[in-house]
Design a protein around this motif. Structure first.
Motif, short mmCIF file in Angstrom:
data_model
loop_
_atom_site.label_atom_id
_atom_site.label_comp_id
_atom_site.label_asym_id
_atom_site.label_seq_id
_atom_site.Cartn_x
_atom_site.Cartn_y
_atom_site.Cartn_z
N GLN A 104 44.44 47.19 45.65
CA GLN A 104 43.76 48.40 46.08
C GLN A 104 43.76 48.51 47.60
O GLN A 104 44.05 47.55 48.31
CB GLN A 104 42.31 48.40 45.55
CG GLN A 104 42.20 48.10 44.08
CD GLN A 104 43.02 49.03 43.20
OE1 GLN A 104 43.14 50.21 43.50
NE2 GLN A 104 43.54 48.49 42.10
N SER A 105 43.37 49.68 48.09
CA SER A 105 43.36 49.91 49.53
C SER A 105 42.19 49.21 50.22
O SER A 105 42.22 49.04 51.44
CB SER A 105 43.30 51.41 49.83
OG SER A 105 42.14 52.00 49.26
N VAL A 152 36.06 45.74 40.94
CA VAL A 152 37.25 46.59 40.96
C VAL A 152 37.19 47.57 39.79
O VAL A 152 37.43 48.77 39.94
CB VAL A 152 38.53 45.74 40.90
CG1 VAL A 152 39.77 46.64 40.82
CG2 VAL A 152 38.62 44.82 42.11
N LEU A 176 37.13 51.75 39.72
CA LEU A 176 38.19 52.55 39.11
C LEU A 176 37.72 53.29 37.85
O LEU A 176 38.20 54.38 37.56
CB LEU A 176 39.38 51.65 38.78
CG LEU A 176 40.04 50.95 39.98
CD1 LEU A 176 41.17 50.04 39.50
CD2 LEU A 176 40.56 51.96 40.99
#
Length: 225
Positions: A172-173, A207, A211
């Protein structure tokens, strides 16, 4: 004042850094990581801007770590006081230590990793970190912390360390791991390891929560059900 290791996990492609210093809040100035691009440590008399500059040159200009580091340094002043290490998303490495780096300083590249430090009790401190990282198993965080423990066992800094940080980028960023001990009178690396042991079981859930909130378990945070 500082020793660190930057590295890449061959299995997952994750990029990360563990770092410790005699100064307060080393994690606020020195570790820089960007998913799919690379990881940079900017230390000694720190210029934090060097971290994003190196990463930008690797990402935008598609430069390898050595070329990206050279370009970032060419855009900066007082380079003789800087110490910088780099690993990119392919595991390529680069490092720089200016001639005005403090005390005993050293840097060594290994397989998809670089260890470096200054104000060391001896160069053997850095040389102990590479085999510790390369031989350790488990998550990238475990391997980075193994290298930090090896540095302490080999003598560490010439004086006491007071802060430590662990930062890892996954897919992920945002960072997958971003843990810091900003000040401790003793053993900040041990305290950082304790934070990692507490965080690791929950890491992937955060995470998932980001998401797909409906799929993530609750940890009793106000507002959770």
């Amino acid at each position: 004042m500082t020793f660190s290791i930057v590295g890449r996990c061959e299995r997952t492609g994750q990029l990360g850094i563990a770092i410790s210093s005699s100064s307060i809040a080393v994690g606020a100035r020195c570790p820089w990581v960007r998913a799919g691009v690379g990881v940079v440590a900017t230390q000694n008399v720190t210029l934090p801007a060097l971290g994003p500059r190196v990463l930008d040159h690797m990402e935008s200009a598609k430069l390898d770590p050595a070329a990206a580091l050279d370009r970032a340094l060419s855009e900066s002043e007082w380079n003789e006081y800087r110490q910088v290490t780099v690993v990119d998303a392919q595991g390529r490495t680069a490092f720089f230590s200016g001639k005005q780096a403090l005390g005993t300083y050293h840097a060594v590249a290994g397989k998809q990793c670089v260890a470096a430090g200054n104000m060391l009790s001896g160069v053997y401190v850095i040389e102990a970190m590479i085999p510790a990282f390369e031989s350790a198993s488990g998550h990238l965080a475990d391997r980075l912390l193994a290298a930090m423990h090896a540095a302490i066992s080999a003598g560490g800094e010439a004086g006491p360390v007071h802060s430590a940080a662990l930062k890892i980028a996954g897919e992920q960023s945002w960072p997958l791991v971003d843990l810091r001990v900003d000040w401790a009178d003793d053993d900040p690396i041990g305290k950082l390891d304790g934070l990692w042991q507490a965080y690791q079981p929950q890491m992937q859930d955060y995470v998932t929560r980001a998401l797909n909130p409906t799929a993530a378990p609750s940890y009793g945070v106000p507002g959770d059900e």
